[in-house]
Motif scaffolding. Structure first.
Motif, short mmCIF file in Angstrom:
data_model
loop_
_atom_site.label_atom_id
_atom_site.label_comp_id
_atom_site.label_asym_id
_atom_site.label_seq_id
_atom_site.Cartn_x
_atom_site.Cartn_y
_atom_site.Cartn_z
N UNK A 61 20.99 89.71 4.30
CA UNK A 61 19.83 89.98 3.45
C UNK A 61 18.53 89.69 4.20
N UNK A 62 18.46 88.53 4.87
CA UNK A 62 17.25 88.19 5.62
C UNK A 62 17.00 89.18 6.75
N UNK A 63 18.05 89.57 7.46
CA UNK A 63 17.88 90.54 8.55
C UNK A 63 17.35 91.88 8.04
N UNK A 64 17.83 92.30 6.88
CA UNK A 64 17.31 93.54 6.26
C UNK A 64 15.84 93.38 5.89
N UNK A 96 5.67 85.40 10.49
CA UNK A 96 5.72 84.66 9.23
C UNK A 96 6.46 83.33 9.38
N UNK A 97 5.94 82.33 8.73
CA UNK A 97 6.57 81.01 8.70
C UNK A 97 7.66 81.04 7.63
N UNK A 98 8.86 80.63 8.02
CA UNK A 98 9.99 80.66 7.10
C UNK A 98 10.26 79.30 6.47
N UNK A 99 10.10 78.24 7.25
CA UNK A 99 10.39 76.92 6.71
C UNK A 99 9.84 75.85 7.65
N UNK A 100 9.80 74.63 7.14
CA UNK A 100 9.34 73.48 7.91
C UNK A 100 10.38 72.37 7.80
N UNK A 141 18.92 76.03 4.48
CA UNK A 141 19.26 75.94 3.07
C UNK A 141 18.12 76.29 2.13
N UNK A 142 16.90 76.34 2.62
CA UNK A 142 15.76 76.64 1.76
C UNK A 142 15.37 78.11 1.91
N UNK A 143 16.22 78.97 1.40
CA UNK A 143 15.97 80.40 1.53
C UNK A 143 14.83 80.87 0.65
N UNK A 144 14.54 80.15 -0.42
CA UNK A 144 13.39 80.50 -1.25
C UNK A 144 12.10 80.37 -0.45
#
Length: 179
Positions: A61-64, A96-100, A141-144
């Motif tokens: 899903x993320x790759x798409x 884009x920043x995805x997570x920290x 784990x924080x896909x949101x």
């Protein structure tokens, strides 16, 4: 079957614990013990396969999403704007920043040029490593948060325009009051 630790707690977690816990009776009977251990091991393997399948689906899903948003990300980067995140107080020129990760003080960023996720040190902006999408999904784990960072590129121009509208209005008022 094992007795529940608490009759008050009805969560699925505790129900599973009761189901797979080894009872004193099973511990004393060698055949029953081996049977219970094998049964539990089969369930562990089943859950591991399910987890791997779910991680693969989330990574896909993320790759798409990366592919879908790449033209927007390339445009933002070509105009030398920085990427931000709606929930994190960091900026990036790489994508884009995805997570920290506060434990390691690293940002996960989708690098637009490389078309991959990278870990970047927040103190010196040096790239630490490339991260496979499935590994990011498994570890982060924080896909949101990741999805919020990706979707923020869709509002990038609107947010930038709003910033300039507010800033210009404030400067205009200052001029009117002081000139």
């Amino acid at each position: 079957m094992a007795k529940p630790l608490s009759e008050k707690n009805n969560s699925n977690y505790w129900r599973l614990e009761w189901l797979y816990a080894i009872t004193r009776e099973e511990l004393l009977g060698k055949e029953k013990l081996q049977e219970k251990l094998e049964e539990n091991h089969e369930e562990i393997e089943t859950q591991m396969r399910i987890r791997k399948d779910l991680i693969d689906k989330q990574a896909s899903f993320l790759n798409e999403k990366f592919t879908e948003l790449k033209p927007v990300m390339e445009f933002i980067q070509s105009k030398q704007f920085r990427f931000n995140h709606p929930n994190l107080d960091f900026l990036s020129t790489r994508g884009p920043i995805l997570d920290y990760d506060s434990d390691e003080n690293v940002l996960y960023i989708f690098d637009v040029i490389k078309s991959e996720i990278i870990k970047v040190n927040v103190y010196n902006q040096e790239e630490i490593a490339s991260v496979a999408t499935w590994k990011f999904v498994e570890e982060s784990g924080n896909l949101d948060n990741a999805l919020a960072g990706l979707n923020s590129v869709l509002n990038h121009q609107h947010s930038t325009l709003n910033h300039y509208y507010v800033d210009n209005a404030s400067r205009q008022r200052w001029l009117e009051q002081n000139c």
